[in-house]
Write an enzyme that holds these catalytic residues in place. Structure first.
Site, PDB file in Angstrom:
ATOM      1  N   GLU A 127       4.811  72.055  37.665  1.00  0.00           N
ATOM      2  CA  GLU A 127       4.578  72.820  36.693  1.00  0.00           C
ATOM      3  C   GLU A 127       3.123  72.785  36.192  1.00  0.00           C
ATOM      4  O   GLU A 127       2.746  72.899  34.957  1.00  0.00           O
ATOM      5  CB  GLU A 127       5.197  72.158  35.295  1.00  0.00           C
ATOM      6  CG  GLU A 127       6.801  71.940  35.463  1.00  0.00           C
ATOM      7  CD  GLU A 127       7.393  71.447  34.093  1.00  0.00           C
ATOM      8  OE1 GLU A 127       6.905  71.349  33.204  1.00  0.00           O
ATOM      9  OE2 GLU A 127       8.755  71.098  34.346  1.00  0.00           O
ATOM     10  N   GLU A 181      11.734  64.522  32.618  1.00  0.00           N
ATOM     11  CA  GLU A 181      11.293  63.622  31.673  1.00  0.00           C
ATOM     12  C   GLU A 181      11.928  62.608  31.192  1.00  0.00           C
ATOM     13  O   GLU A 181      12.290  62.308  30.216  1.00  0.00           O
ATOM     14  CB  GLU A 181      10.652  64.676  30.367  1.00  0.00           C
ATOM     15  CG  GLU A 181       9.571  65.722  30.928  1.00  0.00           C
ATOM     16  CD  GLU A 181       9.090  66.249  29.786  1.00  0.00           C
ATOM     17  OE1 GLU A 181       9.556  66.071  28.517  1.00  0.00           O
ATOM     18  OE2 GLU A 181       8.321  67.295  30.232  1.00  0.00           O
TER      19      GLU A 181
END
Ligand code: XIL
Length: 570
Positions: A492, A379
């Site tokens: 994910e 991220e």
């Protein structure tokens, strides 16, 4: 003596030894195997330190005199960094008990520096990055002649009872808890101190151990004593699932789409406490696990000079026993960092580069050769562009990405290195072209610098109808990454589950997209069933869950699991 006679004699001798070991020794546990793990019935007393498994307990080291417990500083940090909540270690991948009826536990603590606690849990606490949910426990804390008992019980984990007893302290103190008639009675060094109501702490019939030292202590003895009820000693680290499910996703992928790995994010808490969960993991449903929280900096590097590999080592051990690959998550991340890293980032940002490089090198070297791949940077973007609030960006600018990947390649040249990101998958209602273009431009800059990035992880958290992914757009983006020589992991995936059919279609569409694009080497969900991954959270003192994964809370297949099986069997 001829050979036959010798054989007979050996046989008789062997049977005799077996008889003595199994039947004649009254206070010895009898080992048997149930659910493919070591379970020993206690008759009399069990010596849990001598015969137990404690090597995966954070902060603990087996020494000749018992178990040395040091403070590893495990703590959960509030998102705004304002405070840290204690996260005391629990012996998850090791010895625990199944208890029914009356029993006693006694623990001897010595060489105590600062206060020391023994905690008995009726249920494994749920540990998230920033929250801990502990609702069934008895904590016994000793400090200089006082025993502080705290019983936590009830749905909302409300504190039920607190009581302090005084005793005359010795260099070693043996604290004993007796469970009988709805009460927990305490004594130290044989001196009876009093009791508190049990508050159904052991209604689950399970008992897990935790030790915590403010500085350090020696647990020199730990015993479970049968008092008319039954006690079994269970070793979670011996779990071995042998049955294979030929319709498991990885098994289906193996026969039809060789090269595709099907993975999921795994935490130790459900792995050791939920038989249905571990069964799914070990039986061929998945071929890889992602270390969900165990290797985030807040857990693996709690203090500047302290690494805690206990949880990661346990996951790697389980994976090895079940031929699962392991994906390490996540080395450099703006979140889930320990308080000391955040403070350093604020006060001495010039030191952050050395901290980052040392962190990557130490963690990856510890697991060298054991990890198939890593999320090196997680991220790095915000909604549209590089996240400028990220501590690593603030300290080094964009250069942190190159530095991180270079350190990673050096630490384990055989692991595939990924940059993992959310919101790149292109939703039908909001393609977020801006983020995608900016991300590609960043990748091109890294490529021009020769930064060793092997692939991109597309997280695929689908929380609302607006996030629903258009499989054609997804494929086109995967291809744009292929054009750049990059691999892809769907890393994910979870999908909001109000509409089970829609959810199933989305899981299957994304899996199919991954199957069809050659550079998409792994498809991973973020947890197995409801309550795993990001589908559990604590609010108002309650644990909440959502059905965003392919299995329900009881680990029964939802439509999504079946749709994915069909996607793999055209
Ligand atoms: C989540 C975990 O599943 C939770 O247990 C934890 O409390 C918060 O983090 N993107 C990521 C993961 O890269 O690290 C996050 O995992 C989910 C979002």
């Amino acid at each position: 003596m001829n050979r036959k006679k010798i054989t007979y004699l050996c046989l008789i001798l062997f049977s005799l030894v077996a008889f003595v070991l199994l039947i004649a020794l009254p206070n010895k546990e009898r080992a048997s195997s149930s659910r493919n793990q070591n379970v020993a019935q206690v008759t009399g007393t069990a010596d849990l330190l001598r015969d137990g498994q404690w090597s995966f307990l954070p902060g603990a080291t087996k020494v000749p005199g018992g178990l040395r417990v040091a403070n590893v500083g495990l703590a959960l940090v509030h998102p705004n960094g304002s405070f840290a909540e204690d996260n005391p270690p629990v012996n998850l991948y090791g010895t625990r008990l199944a208890v029914d009826g009356d029993f006693a536990i006694s623990a001897t603590l010595g060489e105590q520096r600062g206060e020391g606690s023994v905690t008995l849990y009726g249920r494994v606490p749920v540990v998230l990055d920033e929250q801990r949910y502990e609702d069934q426990s008895v904590r016994m804390t000793m400090r200089q002649g006082s025993l502080h008992v705290q019983v936590t019980s009830g749905q909302d984990g409300a504190l039920a009872t607190k009581k302090t007893f005084i005793f005359s302290s010795k260099s070693r103190n043996q604290v004993t808890l007796v469970r009988s008639g709805g009460l927990l009675a305490f004594s130290v060094n044989g001196q009876k101190l009093g009791s508190v109501p049990e508050h159904d702490v052991f209604a689950s019939k399970q008992l897990w151990f935790g030790f915590e030292a403010a500085e350090s202590m020696l647990v020199s003895d730990l015993r479970a004593i049968e008092l008319g009820g039954t006690i079994q000693v269970i070793d979670a680290s011996s779990l071995r699932i042998s049955e294979q499910n030929p319709h498991g996703l990885q098994r289906l992928a193996d026969t039809r789409h060789s090269g595709l790995t099907v993975g999921t994010a795994v935490s130790l808490e459900p792995l050791v406490s939920d038989a249905a969960y571990s069964q799914l993991l070990g039986s061929g449903w998945f071929g890889a696990i992602t270390t969900e929280n165990a290797l985030k900096a807040v857990t693996v590097h709690p203090l500047p000079n302290v690494y805690n590999f206990a949880g990661g080592d346990a996951l790697v051990d389980f994976a090895k026993r079940h031929s699962l690959k392991v994906h390490g998550h996540a080395l450099v991340f703006g979140e889930a960092n320990p308080l000391w890293m955040r403070t350093l980032a604020k006060d001495r940002p010039e030191q952050l580069e050395a901290v980052m490089t040392e962190h990557i090198t130490t963690v990856m070297t510890h697991y060298r050769g054991q990890m198939a791949s890593w999320d090196v940077v997680n991220e790095s973007f915000g909604e549209h562009d590089l996240n400028r609030k990220n501590i690593w960006y603030q300290a080094m600018g964009e250069a942190y990405i190159a530095k991180a990947f270079r350190a990673a390649r050096q630490a384990d040249p055989n692991a595939r290195l990924f940059i993992n990101e959310y919101g790149l998958e292109g939703s039908a209602t909001d393609a977020n072209e801006e983020k995608w273009e900016n991300f590609l431009a960043m990748l091109d800059r890294q490529h021009a610098l020769g930064v060793p990035i092997d692939g991109v992880g597309l997280q695929m958290h689908i929380d609302t109808p607006d996030d629903l992914v258009d499989p054609y757009m997804l494929r086109s983006r995967i291809r744009q990454l292929a054009d750049r020589g990059l691999l892809v992991r769907i890393s994910e995936m979870d999908v909001y589950g109000d509409n089970e059919r829609l959810q199933a279609r989305q899981f299957a569409d994304v899996l199919r997209a991954c199957i069809e694009e050659e550079n998409c080497v792994e498809f991973a969900t973020w947890g197995v069933g409801e309550g795993n991954g990001a589908t559990a959270w604590v609010a108002d003192g309650q644990l909440h869950t959502a059905p965003n994964l392919p299995f329900d809370a009881g680990m029964h297949a939802r439509a999504a699991a079946e749709a994915m099986q069909r996607a793999l069997t055209p």
